[in-house]
Scaffold this motif. Structure first.
Motif, mmCIF file in Angstrom:
data_model
loop_
_atom_site.group_PDB
_atom_site.id
_atom_site.type_symbol
_atom_site.label_atom_id
_atom_site.label_comp_id
_atom_site.label_asym_id
_atom_site.label_seq_id
_atom_site.Cartn_x
_atom_site.Cartn_y
_atom_site.Cartn_z
ATOM 1 N N SER A 49 0.828 -1.213 0.000
ATOM 2 C CA SER A 49 0.000 0.000 0.000
ATOM 3 C C SER A 49 0.859 1.258 0.000
ATOM 4 C CB SER A 49 -1.009 0.005 1.143
ATOM 5 O OG SER A 49 -0.362 0.001 2.374
ATOM 6 N N ALA A 50 2.019 1.211 0.663
ATOM 7 C CA ALA A 50 2.879 2.403 0.710
ATOM 8 C C ALA A 50 3.421 2.766 -0.674
ATOM 9 C CB ALA A 50 4.029 2.169 1.686
ATOM 10 N N GLY A 72 -8.323 -1.482 6.643
ATOM 11 C CA GLY A 72 -7.874 -0.363 7.471
ATOM 12 C C GLY A 72 -6.360 -0.245 7.511
ATOM 13 N N SER A 73 -5.677 -1.376 7.565
ATOM 14 C CA SER A 73 -4.218 -1.292 7.651
ATOM 15 C C SER A 73 -3.622 -0.855 6.317
ATOM 16 C CB SER A 73 -3.614 -2.607 8.141
ATOM 17 O OG SER A 73 -3.884 -3.637 7.238
ATOM 18 N N LEU A 74 -4.231 -1.254 5.200
ATOM 19 C CA LEU A 74 -3.766 -0.750 3.900
ATOM 20 C C LEU A 74 -4.031 0.750 3.799
ATOM 21 C CD1 LEU A 74 -5.051 -3.610 1.544
ATOM 22 C CD2 LEU A 74 -2.685 -3.220 2.252
ATOM 23 N N ALA A 75 -5.226 1.170 4.238
ATOM 24 C CA ALA A 75 -5.590 2.595 4.168
ATOM 25 C C ALA A 75 -4.648 3.450 5.014
ATOM 26 C CB ALA A 75 -7.037 2.782 4.621
ATOM 27 N N THR A 79 -2.827 7.240 0.568
ATOM 28 C CA THR A 79 -3.955 8.164 0.441
ATOM 29 C C THR A 79 -4.797 7.814 -0.790
ATOM 30 O OG1 THR A 79 -2.510 9.731 -0.700
ATOM 31 C CG2 THR A 79 -2.881 10.096 1.664
ATOM 32 N N LEU A 80 -4.539 6.664 -1.404
ATOM 33 C CA LEU A 80 -5.452 6.172 -2.441
ATOM 34 C C LEU A 80 -6.763 5.751 -1.785
ATOM 35 C CD1 LEU A 80 -3.145 3.810 -4.556
ATOM 36 C CD2 LEU A 80 -3.987 6.082 -5.209
ATOM 37 N N PRO A 81 -7.887 5.822 -2.534
ATOM 38 C CA PRO A 81 -9.125 5.304 -1.961
ATOM 39 C C PRO A 81 -9.045 3.792 -1.738
ATOM 40 C CG PRO A 81 -9.473 6.074 -4.233
ATOM 41 C CD PRO A 81 -8.063 6.410 -3.865
ATOM 42 N N VAL A 82 -9.487 3.363 -0.566
ATOM 43 C CA VAL A 82 -9.504 1.930 -0.223
ATOM 44 C C VAL A 82 -10.957 1.507 -0.022
ATOM 45 C CG1 VAL A 82 -8.830 0.178 1.474
ATOM 46 C CG2 VAL A 82 -7.215 1.980 0.821
ATOM 47 N N GLY A 108 -10.019 10.292 9.756
ATOM 48 C CA GLY A 108 -8.728 10.568 9.124
ATOM 49 C C GLY A 108 -8.245 9.444 8.228
ATOM 50 N N ILE A 109 -8.732 8.224 8.466
ATOM 51 C CA ILE A 109 -8.303 7.065 7.650
ATOM 52 C C ILE A 109 -9.559 6.373 7.127
ATOM 53 C CG2 ILE A 109 -6.870 4.980 7.545
ATOM 54 C CD1 ILE A 109 -5.232 7.322 8.423
ATOM 55 N N PRO A 110 -10.149 6.896 6.036
ATOM 56 C CA PRO A 110 -11.407 6.308 5.565
ATOM 57 C C PRO A 110 -11.240 4.981 4.828
ATOM 58 C CG PRO A 110 -10.752 8.116 4.140
ATOM 59 C CD PRO A 110 -9.752 8.088 5.259
ATOM 60 N N VAL A 111 -12.246 4.127 4.990
ATOM 61 C CA VAL A 111 -12.398 2.922 4.171
ATOM 62 C C VAL A 111 -13.841 2.921 3.675
ATOM 63 C CG1 VAL A 111 -12.564 0.393 4.183
ATOM 64 C CG2 VAL A 111 -10.630 1.504 5.295
ATOM 65 N N ALA A 112 -14.027 2.917 2.353
ATOM 66 C CA ALA A 112 -15.377 2.848 1.782
ATOM 67 C C ALA A 112 -15.809 1.386 1.835
ATOM 68 C CB ALA A 112 -15.358 3.350 0.347
#
Ligand code: RP5
Length: 165
Positions: A49-50, A72-75, A79-82, A108-112
């Motif tokens: 993800s980084a 959540g951990s990838l997000a 800052t790409l949409p997850v 601060g750390i969204p996950v759709a």
């Protein structure tokens, strides 16, 4: 076109995840599929993800069940949409455990988050995100909506003809 990443926490998630892969294939959207776990391979998940943005990805889809920390951990590292797919991986709570883990992200750390096992919608949402800057892709989405509408109206006509008097 940017690529969509599909990450699943276990190969046991594949039967559901395949529906997302098939949807991306149907739309001709470039994608990569990986099995990385927030708990079993945390370093690989972090590294993916980084570096996802610089590696040409536009969206990350993450499918995981049970504790379901993957999305959540990838997000946390991009800052790409997850987009999170909560998996009904056990009979416990019918996937509500994973749904709550995936959706209840701190500010601060969204996950759709899509529905439990909602792999098709996860893929469609990722395509909608890419289609913001891609008119051809937006046209394909509109065509699918129109085809889906046609199917429902045909089913309605059949039901009405059979049961209404
Ligand atoms: C999660 O635990 C995976 O995403 C999967 O949904 C669930 C069970 O994994 P396995 O024990 O089948 O590998 O991390």
């Amino acid at each position: 076109m940017k690529k969509v990443a599909i990450i699943m926490g276990s190969i046991s998630d594949m039967p559901v995840v395949e529906k997302a892969i098939k949807t991306l294939q149907e739309f001709g959207v470039p994608h990569e599929v990986h099995v990385y776990s927030a708990h079993r391979t945390p370093e690989e998940a972090h590294a993916f993800s980084a570096s996802a943005r610089e590696n040409g990805f536009g969206v990350i889809i993450a499918a995981a069940g049970m504790a379901a920390h993957l999305a959540g951990s990838l997000a946390a590292n991009t800052t790409l949409p997850v987009i999170g797919i909560p998996m009904k991986s056990t009979t416990f709570a019918n996937g509500i455990d994973a749904l709550l883990s995936t959706v209840q992200m701190p500010s601060g750390i969204p996950v759709a988050t899509v529905a439990v096992d909602g792999a098709v919608n996860a893929a469609l949402l990722s395509i909608e995100i890419l289609a913001v800057a891609d008119d051809e892709l937006a046209g394909k989405l509109a065509a699918k909506r129109a085809a889906d509408t046609k199917k429902v109206l045909a089913a309605n006509a059949e039901a009405e003809a059979k049961y209404n008097c």
